[in-house]
Design an enzyme around this catalytic site. Structure first.
Site, PDB file in Angstrom:
ATOM      1  N   CYS A  35       0.822  -1.213   0.000  1.00 11.97           N
ATOM      2  CA  CYS A  35       0.000   0.000   0.000  1.00 11.97           C
ATOM      3  C   CYS A  35       0.856   1.262   0.000  1.00 11.97           C
ATOM      4  O   CYS A  35       0.359   2.344  -0.240  1.00 11.97           O
ATOM      5  CB  CYS A  35      -0.953   0.000   1.197  1.00 11.97           C
ATOM      6  SG  CYS A  35      -0.092   0.031   2.771  1.00 11.97           S
ATOM      7  N   CYS A 104      -2.619  -2.966   8.670  1.00 10.68           N
ATOM      8  CA  CYS A 104      -2.298  -1.615   9.136  1.00 10.68           C
ATOM      9  C   CYS A 104      -1.828  -1.672  10.593  1.00 10.68           C
ATOM     10  O   CYS A 104      -0.918  -0.946  10.987  1.00 10.68           O
ATOM     11  CB  CYS A 104      -3.513  -0.710   9.012  1.00 10.68           C
ATOM     12  SG  CYS A 104      -4.376  -0.876   7.432  1.00 10.68           S
TER      13      CYS A 104
HETATM   14 FE1  FES Z   1      -1.621   0.251   4.252  1.00  7.39          FE
HETATM   15 FE2  FES Z   1      -3.451   0.785   5.971  1.00  7.39          FE
HETATM   16  S1  FES Z   1      -3.725   0.506   3.867  1.00  7.39           S
HETATM   17  S2  FES Z   1      -1.347   0.584   6.335  1.00  7.39           S
END
Ligand code: FES
Length: 126
Positions: A35, A104
């Protein structure tokens, strides 16, 4: 049911312990390649107790809420306890995260561990 708990929303909108500790005893930075989110943790440690902790998170709301909660969970605690903090405990303290957002909370666990490793290296413990 709302996607995010009230606690997640609270820590996302009013994150605790945001910032930098200039003379930190340990600093850890981790990221998630998928991400692209990045989390940095700063620890101040005296007599084996985490006296202060701050974070900077460039990331999603769950990552910000996780960092905020994680800092609250380790502040004032002995290093040994902070080392045991798991992402599961962070997510539980937030009254849960959606499954696809659990990674996360992993960032928070890893950032604290990385900052503790830095501290131990500086102390010559490792
Ligand atoms: Fe990557 Fe939350 S989407 S840490």
């Amino acid at each position: 049911m709302a996607l995010y708990s009230e606690k997640v929303m609270d820590h996302f909108l009013n994150p605790r312990n945001v910032g930098v500790i200039e003379d930190a005893d340990g600093v850890g930075e981790v990221g998630n390649a998928k991400c692209g989110d990045i989390m940095k943790m700063y620890l101040k440690i005296e007599n084996d107790i985490i006296t202060d902790v701050k974070f900077e998170t460039f990331g999603c709301g769950s990552a910000i809420a996780s960092s905020s909660m994680a800092t609250e969970l380790i502040k004032g605690k002995p290093v040994s306890e902070a080392r045991e903090l798991t992402n599961k405990a962070v997510a539980e303290a937030l009254d849960g995260l959606p499954d696809y957002k659990m990674h996360c909370s992993v960032l928070a666990e890893e950032a604290i561990r990385s900052a503790l490793e830095d501290y131990e290296k500086k102390q010559g413990i490792q």
